[in-house]
Design an enzyme around this catalytic site. Structure first.
Site, PDB file in Angstrom:
ATOM      1  N   CYS A   1       0.815  -1.220   0.000  1.00 34.42           N
ATOM      2  CA  CYS A   1       0.000   0.000   0.000  1.00 34.42           C
ATOM      3  C   CYS A   1       0.848   1.269   0.000  1.00 34.42           C
ATOM      4  O   CYS A   1       1.715   1.449   0.855  1.00 34.42           O
ATOM      5  CB  CYS A   1      -0.883  -0.038   1.247  1.00 34.42           C
ATOM      6  SG  CYS A   1      -1.733   1.497   1.552  1.00 34.42           S
TER       7      CYS A   1
HETATM    8  N1  MHO Z   1      -6.833  -2.599   1.860  1.00 38.65           N
HETATM    9  C1  MHO Z   1      -6.602  -1.181   2.046  1.00 38.65           C
HETATM   10  C2  MHO Z   1      -5.511  -0.736   1.161  1.00 38.65           C
HETATM   11  C3  MHO Z   1      -5.343   0.705   0.963  1.00 38.65           C
HETATM   12  S1  MHO Z   1      -4.118   0.977  -0.085  1.00 38.65           S
HETATM   13  C4  MHO Z   1      -4.106   2.500  -0.634  1.00 38.65           C
HETATM   14  C5  MHO Z   1      -7.876  -0.440   1.777  1.00 38.65           C
HETATM   15  O1  MHO Z   1      -8.554  -0.793   0.830  1.00 38.65           O
HETATM   16  O2  MHO Z   1      -8.199   0.462   2.516  1.00 38.65           O
HETATM   17  O3  MHO Z   1      -4.132   0.091  -1.164  1.00 38.65           O
END
Ligand code: MHO
Length: 212
Positions: free
Chosen positions: A46
């Site tokens: 992320c």
């Molecule tokens: N699983 C997280 C990841 C955020 S990231 C910017 C979400 O969907 O909030 O990929």
């Protein structure tokens, strides 16, 4: 009647061009890579987490969240999350080589995520979360390959980091920039990003901005 027709045609051509031009300008989020600047590109899960981590390093002027390594033009966050565009969440790191070297950035990269989990980082699964070093020149490619050799002993499993040239980098939507700083109470930031950030600060030997 003929004059009227020609005038209407000319007007529609002008309007069509103006619309398509402004559409293009509004839509393109490709970042032009300035050869005079020192830039690194890393994917390690992320980008909310990685942008926050790299911006903490002394010598890093800024980090930008975006998308690289895919095959579609101007991908949106939703398209990248669909895992159909081939892009990885990636950050561009603008750095000052008099304070931090590319090799030190590579150390920060291997210190701030698990490079042994294919298409996965912590709770996030999919190739958009893969570990990747997108090099901008032959020197970076060489240093990246050397860093894999240097770091492989530090992990129980083999390093699966993709090492590939940076083709295009698309800036992510503005709400993704500085996300961790701007959204400290978001549950993901509290439960995933901050523990990662704190572990990095504890383990990494590089100089941090807040420890100056
Ligand atoms: N699983 C997280 C990841 C955020 S990231 C910017 C979400 O969907 O909030 O990929």
């Amino acid at each position: 009647m003929r004059t009227y027709y020609i005038a209407a045609l000319a007007l529609s051509i002008v309007l069509f061009n103006a619309c398509s031009l402004s559409g293009q300008q509004k839509e393109t989020r490709e970042v032009k890579l300035d050869k005079k600047q020192h830039i690194a590109a890393f994917a390690e899960g992320c980008f909310w987490c990685s942008e926050h981590i790299f911006e903490e390093l002394a010598g890093v002027d800024s980090a930008v969240s975006g998308y690289a390594g895919g095959h579609t033009i101007n991908p949106t966050y939703e398209e990248v999350c669909s895992e159909r565009t081939g892009h990885a969440e990636t950050i561009l790191v603008y750095y000052n080589p008099e304070i931090i070297s590319y090799s030190q950035l590579l150390d920060a990269f291997f210190n701030s995520h698990d490079p042994t989990t294919k298409d996965r980082q912590g709770p996030d699964v999919g190739s958009s979360y893969r570990s990747a070093i997108f090099y901008l020149n032959a020197e970076q490619e060489k240093l990246a390959l050397q860093a894999v050799v240097k770091w492989k002993g530090a992990f129980k499993d083999p390093i699966v980091t993709q090492i590939a040239p940076l083709d295009k980098f698309y800036r992510a939507e503005e709400y993704h920039q500085n996300y961790a700083n701007d959204n400290p109470y978001n549950p993901y930031i509290r439960n995933v990003s901050m523990p990662r950030f704190n572990a990095f600060k504890q383990e990494c030997k590089l100089k941090m901005k807040s420890n100056n």
